[in-house]
Design a protein around this motif. Structure first.
Motif, PDB file in Angstrom:
ATOM      1  N   ASP A  57       0.875  -1.172   0.000  1.00  0.00           N
ATOM      2  CA  ASP A  57       0.000   0.000   0.000  1.00  0.00           C
ATOM      3  C   ASP A  57       0.908   1.216   0.000  1.00  0.00           C
ATOM      4  O   ASP A  57       1.642   1.452   0.971  1.00  0.00           O
ATOM      5  CB  ASP A  57      -0.900   0.038   1.234  1.00  0.00           C
ATOM      6  CG  ASP A  57      -2.165  -0.767   1.076  1.00  0.00           C
ATOM      7  OD1 ASP A  57      -2.501  -1.143  -0.057  1.00  0.00           O
ATOM      8  OD2 ASP A  57      -2.832  -1.017   2.095  1.00  0.00           O
ATOM      9  N   ASP A  59       0.896   5.153  -0.106  1.00  0.00           N
ATOM     10  CA  ASP A  59       0.067   6.353   0.028  1.00  0.00           C
ATOM     11  C   ASP A  59       0.594   7.429  -0.914  1.00  0.00           C
ATOM     12  O   ASP A  59       1.715   7.913  -0.758  1.00  0.00           O
ATOM     13  CB  ASP A  59       0.088   6.870   1.455  1.00  0.00           C
ATOM     14  CG  ASP A  59      -0.579   5.925   2.441  1.00  0.00           C
ATOM     15  OD1 ASP A  59      -0.291   6.042   3.646  1.00  0.00           O
ATOM     16  OD2 ASP A  59      -1.386   5.086   2.013  1.00  0.00           O
ATOM     17  N   SER A  63      -6.324  10.718  -0.253  1.00  0.00           N
ATOM     18  CA  SER A  63      -7.473  10.115  -0.922  1.00  0.00           C
ATOM     19  C   SER A  63      -7.092   9.140  -2.038  1.00  0.00           C
ATOM     20  O   SER A  63      -7.954   8.735  -2.806  1.00  0.00           O
ATOM     21  CB  SER A  63      -8.372  11.221  -1.493  1.00  0.00           C
ATOM     22  OG  SER A  63      -7.639  11.993  -2.413  1.00  0.00           O
ATOM     23  N   LYS A  88      -6.472   2.355  -4.944  1.00  0.00           N
ATOM     24  CA  LYS A  88      -7.292   2.100  -3.744  1.00  0.00           C
ATOM     25  C   LYS A  88      -7.763   3.459  -3.236  1.00  0.00           C
ATOM     26  O   LYS A  88      -6.959   4.298  -2.832  1.00  0.00           O
ATOM     27  CB  LYS A  88      -6.442   1.377  -2.701  1.00  0.00           C
ATOM     28  CG  LYS A  88      -7.175   1.027  -1.439  1.00  0.00           C
ATOM     29  CD  LYS A  88      -6.242   0.252  -0.507  1.00  0.00           C
ATOM     30  CE  LYS A  88      -6.899  -0.055   0.808  1.00  0.00           C
ATOM     31  NZ  LYS A  88      -5.965  -0.715   1.735  1.00  0.00           N
ATOM     32  N   PRO A  90      -9.931   5.322  -0.478  1.00  0.00           N
ATOM     33  CA  PRO A  90     -10.657   5.202   0.792  1.00  0.00           C
ATOM     34  C   PRO A  90     -11.985   5.970   0.740  1.00  0.00           C
ATOM     35  O   PRO A  90     -12.025   7.142   0.394  1.00  0.00           O
ATOM     36  CB  PRO A  90      -9.711   5.834   1.813  1.00  0.00           C
ATOM     37  CG  PRO A  90      -8.373   5.915   1.139  1.00  0.00           C
ATOM     38  CD  PRO A  90      -8.657   6.007  -0.321  1.00  0.00           C
ATOM     39  N   GLU A  93     -12.848   5.386   6.886  1.00  0.00           N
ATOM     40  CA  GLU A  93     -11.627   4.910   7.535  1.00  0.00           C
ATOM     41  C   GLU A  93     -11.433   3.405   7.362  1.00  0.00           C
ATOM     42  O   GLU A  93     -10.306   2.931   7.289  1.00  0.00           O
ATOM     43  CB  GLU A  93     -11.652   5.274   9.015  1.00  0.00           C
ATOM     44  CG  GLU A  93     -10.294   5.185   9.655  1.00  0.00           C
ATOM     45  CD  GLU A  93     -10.249   5.872  10.999  1.00  0.00           C
ATOM     46  OE1 GLU A  93      -9.771   5.226  11.938  1.00  0.00           O
ATOM     47  OE2 GLU A  93     -10.698   7.028  11.092  1.00  0.00           O
ATOM     48  N   GLU A  94     -12.517   2.643   7.257  1.00  0.00           N
ATOM     49  CA  GLU A  94     -12.413   1.187   7.141  1.00  0.00           C
ATOM     50  C   GLU A  94     -12.662   0.654   5.731  1.00  0.00           C
ATOM     51  O   GLU A  94     -12.207  -0.418   5.389  1.00  0.00           O
ATOM     52  CB  GLU A  94     -13.433   0.493   8.066  1.00  0.00           C
ATOM     53  CG  GLU A  94     -13.239   0.728   9.533  1.00  0.00           C
ATOM     54  CD  GLU A  94     -13.991   1.959  10.021  1.00  0.00           C
ATOM     55  OE1 GLU A  94     -14.874   2.460   9.281  1.00  0.00           O
ATOM     56  OE2 GLU A  94     -13.687   2.438  11.119  1.00  0.00           O
ATOM     57  N   SER A  96     -12.701   0.763   1.454  1.00  0.00           N
ATOM     58  CA  SER A  96     -12.054   1.311   0.267  1.00  0.00           C
ATOM     59  C   SER A  96     -12.567   0.616  -0.981  1.00  0.00           C
ATOM     60  O   SER A  96     -12.940  -0.562  -0.935  1.00  0.00           O
ATOM     61  CB  SER A  96     -10.534   1.099   0.333  1.00  0.00           C
ATOM     62  OG  SER A  96      -9.982   1.716   1.452  1.00  0.00           O
ATOM     63  N   TYR A 126     -12.366  -4.043   3.172  1.00  0.00           N
ATOM     64  CA  TYR A 126     -12.856  -3.558   4.467  1.00  0.00           C
ATOM     65  C   TYR A 126     -11.828  -3.906   5.540  1.00  0.00           C
ATOM     66  O   TYR A 126     -11.476  -5.080   5.704  1.00  0.00           O
ATOM     67  CB  TYR A 126     -14.212  -4.176   4.807  1.00  0.00           C
ATOM     68  CG  TYR A 126     -14.774  -3.679   6.107  1.00  0.00           C
ATOM     69  CD1 TYR A 126     -15.414  -2.449   6.182  1.00  0.00           C
ATOM     70  CD2 TYR A 126     -14.640  -4.419   7.274  1.00  0.00           C
ATOM     71  CE1 TYR A 126     -15.920  -1.971   7.379  1.00  0.00           C
ATOM     72  CE2 TYR A 126     -15.151  -3.958   8.480  1.00  0.00           C
ATOM     73  CZ  TYR A 126     -15.780  -2.728   8.518  1.00  0.00           C
ATOM     74  OH  TYR A 126     -16.269  -2.254   9.709  1.00  0.00           O
ATOM     75  N   ASP A 127     -11.331  -2.889   6.244  1.00  0.00           N
ATOM     76  CA  ASP A 127     -10.361  -3.101   7.314  1.00  0.00           C
ATOM     77  C   ASP A 127     -11.086  -3.529   8.589  1.00  0.00           C
ATOM     78  O   ASP A 127     -11.868  -2.756   9.150  1.00  0.00           O
ATOM     79  CB  ASP A 127      -9.561  -1.824   7.579  1.00  0.00           C
ATOM     80  CG  ASP A 127      -8.644  -1.459   6.437  1.00  0.00           C
ATOM     81  OD1 ASP A 127      -8.268  -2.360   5.659  1.00  0.00           O
ATOM     82  OD2 ASP A 127      -8.291  -0.264   6.316  1.00  0.00           O
TER      83      ASP A 127
END
Length: 168
Positions: A57, A59, A63, A88, A90, A93-94, A96, A126-127
């Protein structure tokens, strides 16, 4: 195909100013389908297999996350190395959404079958916690896997992936 590899390399190596990188592992089930078309007729077959792989991942902004992966996908007599290059986004917060191109290198092709597959993927993740997540993605194969296919003949491989992941 060379342009796609070049774009992927530029995306991976050009992101030197990214703020964070996370690596992890993922695994799950693959519900694959092969669709064969010939002279107006269409036949589909389905097989269930599994996948296991690694991802990063990266960043790019708050966004947007770039998520390249390398996975071994095992389907009855059609194993492949899959390389999805996903954006990805988001949503919360959980949760994406995922979308992007995918490459597949078929490992055990027979005579008259191409070994390079490509397509597009879309899905969601989903985290569950900081480390664990679940994901579901659909991979639409766009490559005709029949070598020197006559007009009107095609064979395409697609799959629905459902799995879990762990961020290291």
């Amino acid at each position: 195909m060379k342009k796609l590899f070049l774009c992927a390399a530029i995306a991976v190596f050009g992101l030197t100013s990214v703020s964070a990188q996370n690596f992890g592992l993922k695994a799950g089930a693959d519900f694959a389908s092969m669709k064969f078309k010939a002279e107006g007729a269409s036949v589909s077959t389905s097989e269930t297999g599994f996948y296991i792989g690694a991802f990063a991942d990266i960043d790019v902004s708050e966004s947007f996350v770039f998520q390249p992966s390398v996975m071994y996908v095992s389907i009855d007599e059609l194993d492949q190395i899959a390389i999805p290059l996903m954006a990805k986004i988001p949503v919360s917060e959980e949760f994406s959404v995922l979308a992007g191109p995918s490459l597949g290198i078929l490992l055990d092709t027979g005579e008259g079958v191409k070994s390079l597959n490509f397509g597009v993927e879309a899905g969601a993740a989903y985290d569950i916690s900081e480390q664990f997540f679940v994901e579901a993605r659909y991979s639409l194969g766009l490559a005709n896997l029949i070598e020197d296919a006559p007009s009107g003949y095609s064979s395409k491989l697609s799959g629905f992936f459902v799995g879990v992941g762990y961020k290291l």
